[in-house]
Structure formats: C-alpha cells, structure tokens
Write an enzyme that holds these catalytic residues in place. Sequence first.
Site, short mmCIF file in Angstrom:
data_model
loop_
_atom_site.label_atom_id
_atom_site.label_comp_id
_atom_site.label_asym_id
_atom_site.label_seq_id
_atom_site.Cartn_x
_atom_site.Cartn_y
_atom_site.Cartn_z
N HIS A 17 0.81 -1.20 -0.05
CA HIS A 17 -0.12 -0.08 0.02
C HIS A 17 0.99 1.22 -0.12
CE1 HIS A 17 -3.08 -2.72 2.35
NE2 HIS A 17 -3.55 -2.59 1.22
N LYS A 41 -21.55 -3.49 13.34
CA LYS A 41 -20.76 -4.33 14.40
C LYS A 41 -20.10 -5.41 13.91
CE LYS A 41 -21.18 -3.62 19.41
NZ LYS A 41 -21.85 -3.91 20.22
N ARG A 94 -2.04 -5.92 -8.44
CA ARG A 94 -1.12 -6.92 -8.37
C ARG A 94 -1.11 -7.85 -9.32
NH1 ARG A 94 -3.20 -7.88 -2.01
NH2 ARG A 94 -4.92 -7.77 -3.56
N SER A 131 -2.96 -7.58 2.99
CA SER A 131 -3.27 -7.67 4.47
C SER A 131 -3.73 -9.02 5.06
CB SER A 131 -4.38 -6.46 4.75
OG SER A 131 -3.87 -5.25 4.33
#
Length: 167
Positions: A17, A41, A94, A131
């Site tokens: 990133h 939530k 990517r 990530s």
Amino acid sequence: MRRAVCPGSFDPVTNGHLDIFGRASALFDEVVVAVGVNKSKAKSSSRLFSSDERLDMIADAVSPWPNVRVQGFTGLVTDFCREIDAQAIVKGLRGSGDYDYELQMAQMNAHLTDVETVFLMTDPSMSFVSSSLVKEVASFGGDVSGLVPEAVFERLTARLAERQAGA
Ligand code: PNS
C-alpha cells in the site's frame, strides 16, 4: 489542485500500500488515504484493528510525504470523493485477480460519478503481499517483517499474541 483518493480497509496497511501512496503522491497535489470505517458491528468486529488504530498506523506511515493524509469514510467512495473534491481514485493492481475485481468497481464508480480510477501496477517485489495473507502468515508465526512498516509489525505481533492468549 489535483486530489486523489486511495481507498481501502488497510487491516493493516502494508508496504505494498505504501508503495502506491508514495507513487500517487508524485502524480497528484494531494493524496487522501481513505479508510473504510464500517458502522456495522458484525463487519467491524471481523477486523483485527479498529478504524482508529488503522488510521493511526497509516498517519504514522505516511508522515514522510507532506502531501499525503489519511481520513476515515463511510458510505460510497464516490460520495467521499465528491465531499473532498477529489478527481481520481488510485489503486494498485497486483495481477489479474485484482484486475477482474477492480475493473468492475472502477466501472461502477464511473457510472455513479465522473471520478476517474487510475491503476498503478504493484512493484513486483510486493505483488504477493496482501493484508489478509500478512495476518494469516503472522498468526502461524511466519516472518512478515519487511512486508509491513516496523511500527505495524510490532502492533500486529502484539495484537495476535493478545488474541492467542485470549482464545
Ligand atoms: O481494502 P479493500 O477491502 O479492498 O477496500 C474496499 C473498499 C473500502 C475500497 C471498497 O469496499 C469501497 O470502496 N467501499 C465503499 C463502498 C462503495 O463505494 N462501494 C461501491 C464500490 S463500486
């Protein structure tokens, strides 16, 4: 003023990133890293880091670039672009998997607004970094130092240890 938005969930931000933010900062007057802040939530609890933690880690990592800042957003990324008067969305690609997914989003965003999507090809040394994979590998004790900023590495290691102790 040419302003670009780099949107994402960044849970956590990686060196892949950061490569994109830095390159975008050379192309635009201002780059706003836009962190998707989920109000639901269920979705926010699936994150390893809270939105405040993700914002904090990015603010620290982008401090070398004076024209890059970070902000949270909810709702549509195109609405956020309109709010802050950004003309472009910048994303890293990517490979073909990213392309298939990103093309559809870019076309939807173009349908909704006149914001342009600009794709930067990921540096080959970072093309395997995500990530999710960083979190998975780190959770099994694999070495992810060098794939994320040092401060993120420390927070990631600490958070995974807390989670494992509490499990
Ligand atoms: O890092 P991610 O999870 O790929 O980031 C996804 C993100 C936040 C960039 C994307 O989900 C997004 O733009 N969400 C905002 C809602 C939106 O605009 N959805 C329509 C996209 S065409």
